[in-house]
Design an enzyme around this catalytic site. Structure first.
Site, PDB file in Angstrom:
ATOM      1  CG  ASP A 221      13.130 107.624  47.770  1.00 15.57           C
ATOM      2  OD1 ASP A 221      14.192 107.785  47.346  1.00 15.57           O
ATOM      3  OD2 ASP A 221      12.596 108.065  48.853  1.00 15.57           O
TER       4      ASP A 221
ATOM      5  CG  ASP B  88      18.485 107.261  48.803  1.00 17.51           C
ATOM      6  OD1 ASP B  88      18.023 107.953  49.707  1.00 17.51           O
ATOM      7  OD2 ASP B  88      19.647 106.580  49.219  1.00 17.51           O
TER       8      ASP B  88
ATOM      9  CD  GLU C  26      19.434 111.997  50.577  1.00 13.52           C
ATOM     10  OE1 GLU C  26      19.207 112.246  52.116  1.00 13.52           O
ATOM     11  OE2 GLU C  26      19.636 111.054  50.252  1.00 13.52           O
TER      12      GLU C  26
ATOM     13  CG  HIS D 119      12.837 109.603  55.107  1.00 10.11           C
ATOM     14  ND1 HIS D 119      12.711 110.344  54.093  1.00 10.11           N
ATOM     15  CD2 HIS D 119      13.577 108.575  55.295  1.00 10.11           C
ATOM     16  CE1 HIS D 119      14.011 109.956  53.531  1.00 10.11           C
ATOM     17  NE2 HIS D 119      14.291 108.861  54.169  1.00 10.11           N
ATOM     18  CG  ASP D 120      16.796 110.331  56.179  1.00 13.19           C
ATOM     19  OD1 ASP D 120      16.323 109.300  56.515  1.00 13.19           O
ATOM     20  OD2 ASP D 120      17.294 110.692  55.227  1.00 13.19           O
TER      21      ASP D 120
HETATM   22  O1  TEU Z   1      19.624 109.329  53.319  1.00 15.99           O
HETATM   23  C1  TEU Z   1      20.975 109.538  53.343  1.00 15.99           C
HETATM   24  C2  TEU Z   1      21.770 110.074  54.142  1.00 15.99           C
HETATM   25  O2  TEU Z   1      22.898 110.194  54.244  1.00 15.99           O
HETATM   26  C3  TEU Z   1      20.853 109.608  55.542  1.00 15.99           C
HETATM   27  O3  TEU Z   1      21.336 108.596  56.202  1.00 15.99           O
HETATM   28  C4  TEU Z   1      21.409 111.062  56.618  1.00 15.99           C
HETATM   29  O4  TEU Z   1      22.724 111.335  56.273  1.00 15.99           O
HETATM   30  C5  TEU Z   1      21.343 110.837  58.064  1.00 15.99           C
HETATM   31  O5  TEU Z   1      19.914 110.350  58.308  1.00 15.99           O
HETATM   32  C6  TEU Z   1      21.553 111.555  58.756  1.00 15.99           C
HETATM   33  O6  TEU Z   1      22.696 111.390  59.476  1.00 15.99           O
HETATM   34  C7  TEU Z   1      19.125 108.425  52.478  1.00 15.99           C
HETATM   35  C8  TEU Z   1      17.633 108.059  52.943  1.00 15.99           C
HETATM   36  O7  TEU Z   1      16.761 109.440  52.865  1.00 15.99           O
HETATM   37  C9  TEU Z   1      17.901 107.324  54.264  1.00 15.99           C
HETATM   38  O8  TEU Z   1      16.653 107.240  54.792  1.00 15.99           O
HETATM   39  C10 TEU Z   1      18.537 106.066  53.716  1.00 15.99           C
HETATM   40  O9  TEU Z   1      18.842 105.463  54.974  1.00 15.99           O
HETATM   41  C11 TEU Z   1      19.889 106.325  53.210  1.00 15.99           C
HETATM   42  O10 TEU Z   1      19.822 107.355  52.190  1.00 15.99           O
HETATM   43  C12 TEU Z   1      20.442 105.295  52.452  1.00 15.99           C
HETATM   44  O11 TEU Z   1      19.850 104.989  51.461  1.00 15.99           O
END
Ligand code: TEU
Ligand code: CA
Length: 565
Positions: free
Chosen positions: A125, A226, A268, A342-343
């Protein structure tokens, strides 16, 4: 059968090492990642090898057989780099080292090689939009405006208390943070401890490319990038995603790093449209293999509001959106296929039924995705039908959830209303420890884990599911095997059937003279499928043990048919 396919068949039979196998296919017809299924691991929640309550690299290595049995080709590892863990590793303080919490560089090399022995590639990642505030670059950058690293980040002169503009950070509050020593603000699109890198600075880009090449030399076989659609930002103009130079940066990065190396790269991109995704995933290899788009994932929120502002899912819209992406990227570009990461909340709790029909609905939702064209991603525990949790606010760990809670309490929301949003959408739903068996802490660790285990682990766990033929886990094995076996699943064209049906998701795939029909009941109602959908077909897969009534679908029933020849 052509000579090429004979060679490929012989190779699959005789060569155990999937590397050689895919190299061979590569030369002839396609990229290895177009036939692959990817498994995402969130390392701190997967397996704890040294019983400190936090998952680690050796824990992952110890479970490779579990992943290999599923039929997985590559593992996407969420960040394991050195990090103060403000955002669980998405705040990196050293891109070229492993956080001691997860192990050592030696453990990482061992994981890469043990995975390779099983034909599994490791995808890292890359968090390139921002670093941790503890990254040496940022520590230097803060020292003075003249410091050579100052321009590695995004600074704006100003006055305390008068932010440059109204840009908001993803985790709440302003995206600008004041540094009084410099009389400047810095930009952070995520937490205050995640300052944004300045991609306009060629030195930053160079450092990043060198780092990427260093990882490629270590044997990783791809990258997940990311929030990569943010790197072209022009914050003073209010532009965050899809900035004017975004594709220039990505093309430069590609040509300086993975360009000719046949790696899997997935960006992403929350802001991607199909038009844009076709550029990101252009088959000439100038950018990424594919992107994660989130249009389907954003359907159960109120229009124009945040994900916490819940709205019921409209299944017709869901079908329209997924079908649009299938069709738009059919000849140009390539889709990723996923429900979870994971989000995101657990899909079975979100659009299935995590109680009475948990197994049926988990399998049905999996069937929808795994019957489509693209590269499927499975998020750890999804293959068990793991569910969301409902904890007390004091048991949540995620910075996004905790900030949201404070922000909405201050804004006058009721506690119940906020908790309802967190139960439905909180990121910790996906981050509870993997449920391996019925022993204390679900076999994840012998010590109390960093986040509570979902209390349903005595019922939902890997050990039980491996041993039971009808389990969700064994159904995923079947789905993955079907993709490997049938070209029509990997490469067939796509057509939505019954577009206006609000209960059935049915579609047809076709490749040469082969037709494959997927019919899924999205609801807990009995639904009659139209007879002609399945005339002259033979059943390949069903999520119930037997079919007594050909026409009537039971709650959450899923069937895959192929035309008899
Ligand atoms: O996620 C991008 C992101 O925008 C997320 O925070 C998402 O919008 C949120 O969960 C929905 O409200 C990436 C990663 O996957 C995330 O884990 C990180 O926190 C974020 O970037 C910052 O690096
Ligand atoms: Ca550990």
């Amino acid at each position: 059968m052509g000579k090429t396919s004979v060679i490929i068949m012989v190779l699959t039979l005789t060569v155990n090492n999937a590397y050689n196998y895919y190299e061979e296919i590569n030369m002839n017809t396609m990229n290895w990642w177009q036939s692959s299924v990817i498994y995402q691991i969130y390392p701190r929640s997967f397996m704890d090898s040294n019983n400190d309550g936090i998952g680690d690299l050796r824990g992952i290595t110890s479970r490779l057989d579990y992943i290999s049995t599923l039929g997985i080709d590559a593992i996407w590892l969420s960040p394991v780099y050195k990090s103060p863990q403000d955002d669980n590793g998405y705040d990196i303080s050293d891109y070229m080292d492993i956080d001691p919490m997860f192990g050592t560089m030696k453990d990482m090399i061992e994981l890469i090689s043990k995975a390779k022995e099983r034909g599994i590639s490791i995808i890292m990642d890359l968090v390139l939009n921002h670093t941790s505030d503890e990254h040496p670059w940022f520590k230097e950058a803060k020292k003075s405006k003249e410091n050579p690293y100052h321009d590695y980040y995004v600074w704006v002169d100003g006055e305390e208390g008068a932010v440059p503009n109204q840009l908001k950070a993803c985790f709440g509050g302003s995206a600008w943070e004041w540094v009084s020593e410099l009389q400047q603000y810095y930009l952070h699109l995520f937490s205050v401890r995640q300052p944004d890198l300045n991609w306009e600075n060629p030195k930053v880009r160079n450092e990043i490319y060198n780092m990427i090449n260093w990882w490629i030399d270590k044997g990783v076989r791809g990258f997940r990038l990311d929030v990569i659609d943010l790197i072209g930002k022009e914050p003073l103009k209010g532009i965050t995603s899809n900035g004017p130079h975004l594709h220039d940066y990505i093309r430069e990065m590609t040509s300086r790093t993975w360009g000719q190396k046949k790696l899997l790269t997935v960006g992403e991109t929350w802001g991607a449209s199909p038009e844009n995704a076709k550029i990101f995933s252009c088959m000439d290899g100038s950018e990424f293999s594919m992107v994660f788009q989130f249009e389907h994932i954003s359907l159960d929120q109120q229009e124009g509001k945040e994900k916490w502002d819940l709205a019921p899912i409209d299944f017709i819209r869901l079908k329209e959106v997924l079908s649009k992406w299938q069709i738009e990227l059919e000849n140009d570009g390539w889709n990723s296929l996923f429900w979870n990461n994971h989000d995101l909340p657990r899909i079975v709790s979100r659009w299935g039924d995590d109680k009475e029909y948990r197994e049926e609905s988990a399998k049905m939702l999996a069937t929808i995705i795994h019957g489509m064209k693209g590269t499927p991603y499975i998020y750890q525990g999804e293959e068990l039908g793991m569910t969301n949790v409902q904890y007390d606010i004091s048991d949540y760990k995620d910075i996004e959830t905790l900030n949201l809670y404070k922000e909405r309490i201050d804004a006058g929301y009721s506690k119940d209303e906020i908790m309802e949003s967190i139960f439905a959408k909180g990121r910790d739903n996906a981050r509870t420890p993997m449920q391996w068996d019925t022993s204390e802490y679900s076999g994840f660790s012998k010590k109390e884990p960093w986040i509570k285990v979902n209390p349903n682990y005595p019922m939902i766990n890997a050990k039980e599911q491996i041993s039971r033929e009808s389990s969700v886990y064994n159904y995923y094995i079947e789905l993955i095997a079907l993709r490997k076996k049938h070209k029509v699943i990997r490469f067939g064209s796509y057509k939505l059937l019954l577009p206006k049906h609000d209960k059935l998701f049915a579609y047809q795939r076709s490749y040469e003279d082969i037709l494959l029909t997927v019919i899924c009941n999205l609801t807990r109602d009995y639904v009659d499928a139209t007879k002609d959908l399945i005339k002259n077909y033979q059943l390949l897969l069903c999520n119930y043990s037997e079919i007594k009534d050909e026409i009537r679908l039971r709650p959450y029933e899923a069937r895959v048919y192929i035309n008899a020849k």
